[in-house]
Write an enzyme that holds these catalytic residues in place. Structure first.
Site, PDB file in Angstrom:
ATOM      1  N   ASP A 178       0.839  -1.186   0.000  1.00 39.80           N
ATOM      2  CA  ASP A 178       0.000   0.000   0.000  1.00 39.80           C
ATOM      3  C   ASP A 178       0.887   1.253   0.000  1.00 39.80           C
ATOM      4  OD1 ASP A 178      -2.817   0.956   0.384  1.00 39.80           O
ATOM      5  OD2 ASP A 178      -1.916   1.906   2.142  1.00 39.80           O
TER       6      ASP A 178
ATOM      7  N   GLU B 199       1.597   0.258  -4.908  1.00 40.56           N
ATOM      8  CA  GLU B 199       1.092   1.519  -5.442  1.00 40.56           C
ATOM      9  C   GLU B 199       2.260   2.503  -5.549  1.00 40.56           C
ATOM     10  OE1 GLU B 199      -3.395   2.150  -3.844  1.00 40.56           O
ATOM     11  OE2 GLU B 199      -1.850   2.309  -2.317  1.00 40.56           O
TER      12      GLU B 199
END
Ligand code: CA
Length: 657
Positions: free
Chosen positions: A335, A364
């Site tokens: 994340d 990400e």
């Protein structure tokens, strides 16, 4: 003892420790506790009989003084006797006050993470665990990832899962479920037929936003409390720390048994509550990036952790290796990976490689707020820095995502809705962001995660409807279905690693809710009845997956296939033609996509000499490995259609067998 290489040459404030025994080491005769707390004046170990604030009979079994090693900053103590299922905390005294805290390295906890727990892990293994094996693919581009939330998977009545298991880890162990009163498969039974290789689970580490006592709230779980403990609300008993661990392993075992790998969504970039975090309570001010006494916020959640500091970097490495080894996890999705520094991510890759090089890693490539990241723009994991990372650390390709459908949550249009402005992003993305002609932020397609939708933002179906000004989430209008199919073809018939949100393949709707992180089950849960209502779309996805698996160049992790592929682009029509040197597969392959409202001429070109005769294996209605007809000269591609052609000679050869 030291196995981890540290390359960081930043000055550290405190002595650091590189042993692999932080937390506790258990045996039936004694348990040794070790906690890194270099700024503490005193650390006490407090033992309890229960793990909950709520139990009135909680008994303190003992309070013991720990011993400090100034060389390493570690406080340690060995307690004699069998401490299995004993709960514990540390009472840490620093200049900033006295804190009672969980162990940063907790491996088990009581309900709502009140206390850490000593556990004999041999007791946590389900039957047959010793035979459970990782499910790996040879290279990232062989993976097809399906992202799902544990609760969404089975919380609806339509799942057919037994009531007691709905929304839990154990739902994954029910293998023959169907939509009630039908033969349509759901959950694991459904996944067996889909063709995906991995599930990516939304957070399953212990997070803070759900009260595990009641378990009624809904949350995605991006609010970490204990990184090395499974979340309790997905277990049948959050009080007894061993139960969630065993049930989590049951889930992994069942997925593995059915040939599906398990990817964890890891959220090391921030914690649920700064003040209540064991990190902050144990070594105040150390584990987070700060400026002038203020916590930086590139995580968007009030604190960003400091991967560039030795002991948080070590924590990430230890934690990931622990999940891979103890729980047989096959891959990790990071994340807000851009909150982490490049050096840390590359070291993590090297450390996981020591377990297995096929463990997947991707994340990400952005932060929630670049200005608040606290590390230089040259050191963070964004797309501009992708080439400094291992070829086996992937990044979500948001350029391709935008190109496919337009901006995430508004009514803008992308290529699939007929935009004439976004084909360039799509061509670059379909080449795994590795083409020197069209754009190459990636080293190779192995680094490019190709997708149209994920848990964040509108589902693909809701986005398609919004950009067409339609509010009927149950519509089966051909226009919207054709746009969804174009997206499917672009994601699955591209170089790179395809990724889909669970249910994208049957027009999953969240009723227009673009940020459903704490919305109720009726918004979030998978409505399995849609697999019937949108059966044609589902079959189309399945067919594309079969095609992907049948043509090796689509799964090439190097730039060879990029260089061998020829692209023709005329503003509306994209034509991508590849060749294959693998025996017993299609030799020539062409994907032609028309996003306009009118039929258009087909152009197939290559730097290699091409055959004249082709078979169509995908059109606007169907996709698969069976011929839908012959390609004829001067044939046109219909409006809003993705057509896939393979050469007749190899098609016939394969089908004669
Ligand atoms: Ca929890």
């Amino acid at each position: 003892m030291s196995t981890i290489a540290y390359y960081s040459n930043k000055p550290e404030l405190y002595p650091t420790y590189d042993g692999n025994d932080l937390g506790y080491t258990y045996s039936k005769d004694s348990t040794t506790f070790k906690v890194w707390a270099p700024s503490a004046k005193q650390v006490l170990l407090k033992l309890y009989s229960t793990g909950s604030f709520y139990e009135k009979d909680a008994t303190v079994l003992g309070i013991k003084q720990m011993l400090f090693d100034p060389q390493t900053g570690v406080w340690s103590l060995t307690v004699k006797g069998d401490l299995n299922k004993t709960f514990y905390t540390y009472v840490v005294q620093t200049e900033k006050g006295v804190n009672e805290t969980n162990d940063v390295y907790s491996k088990a906890v009581g309900v709502n993470s009140a206390r850490s727990m000593v556990l004999d892990f041999n007791e946590t293994n389900p039957q047959g665990w010793e035979d459970d094996k990782h499910i790996f693919v040879d290279k990232p581009t062989d993976a097809i990832v399906w992202e799902v939330h544990v609760r969404d998977f089975s919380s609806s009545d339509s799942s057919g899962v037994s009531k007691v298991n709905r929304g839990t880890y154990l739902a994954f162990t029910e293998e023959d479920t169907v939509i009630p009163c039908s033969n349509y498969p759901t959950c694991m039974n459904y996944l067996k037929t889909l063709g995906i290789t991995h599930v990516q689970l939304n957070p399953v580490f212990d997070f803070g936003s759900i009260n595990e006592v009641t378990g009624v709230e809904y949350n995605w779980g991006y609010d970490p409390v204990n990184y090395n403990v499974p979340e309790g609300s997905y277990s049948s008993d959050p009080y007894h720390g061993e139960v969630r661990i065993r049930e989590f392993k049951e889930m992994v075992k069942s997925l593995h048994k059915n040939g599906i790998g398990v990817i964890m969504d890891v959220v090391y970039n921030h914690v649920y509550s700064t003040a209540d975090s064991p990190f902050e309570k144990t070594v105040p001010g150390y584990y987070f990036r700060m400026q002038d006494g203020r916590y930086l916020n590139s995580s968007g959640c009030g604190n960003v952790t400091a991967s560039d500091k030795v002991m948080f970097r070590k924590f990430m490495i230890d934690s990931l290796k622990y999940w891979a080894e103890e729980y047989h996890i096959d891959g990790f999705r990071f994340d807000l990976m851009c909150c982490h520094d490049i050096e840390t991510m590359n070291i993590i890759r090297e450390e996981l490689d020591k377990i297995d090089k096929r463990i997947l890693m991707y994340g990400e490539p952005w932060t929630a707020n670049d200005a608040e990241n606290g590390i230089s723009g040259e050191d963070c994991c964004n797309k501009a820095n992708a080439k400094k990372l291992s070829d086996r650390i992937g990044m979500f390709n948001d350029d391709m995502r935008h190109g496919i459908k337009g901006r995430n949550d508004d009514d803008s249009k992308g290529y699939i809705q007929g935009s004439t402005h976004s084909a360039y992003n799509i061509i670059a993305g379909s080449m795994g962001a590795s083409s020197t002609t069209f754009g190459n932020w990636a080293n190779a397609p192995s680094q490019c995660v190709t997708y149209a939708s994920a848990h964040d933002n509108l589902t693909l179906w809701d986005k398609i409807l919004k950009s067409n000004w339609c509010n009927d989430y149950f519509t089966t209008d051909e226009l919207y279905l054709s746009q969804n199919k174009l997206s499917a073809a672009l994601v699955l018939i591209s170089l790179g690693m395809p990724f889909i949100l669970a249910g994208e393949e049957f027009a999953r709707t969240k009723l227009g809710d673009h940020n459903s992180y704490r919305s109720p089950d009726n918004v979030n849960s998978i409505d399995w009845c849609r697999t019937v209502a949108y059966e044609g779309l589902l079959e189309y996805y399945k067919g594309l997956i079969k095609i992907r698996r049948a043509f090796s160049p689509l799964r090439d992790s190097t730039t060879k296939a990029v260089n061998d592929t020829y692209i023709v682009y005329n503003g509306r029509i994209i034509s991508i033609t590849g060749v294959n040197d693998k025996e017993n597969e299609f030799k020539y392959f062409s994907l032609i996509v028309n996003n306009s409202d009118t039929p258009a001429p087909i152009e197939i070109k290559s730097q290699f000499e091409l055959p004249k005769k082709w078979k169509i294996i995908a059109d606007s209605k169907k996709a698969g490995l069976t011929s839908l007809g012959d390609y004829e000269e001067n044939m046109q591609i219909p409006a809003r259609c993705a057509m896939i052609l393979v050469d007749e000679e190899s098609y016939n050869k394969i089908n004669q067998k």
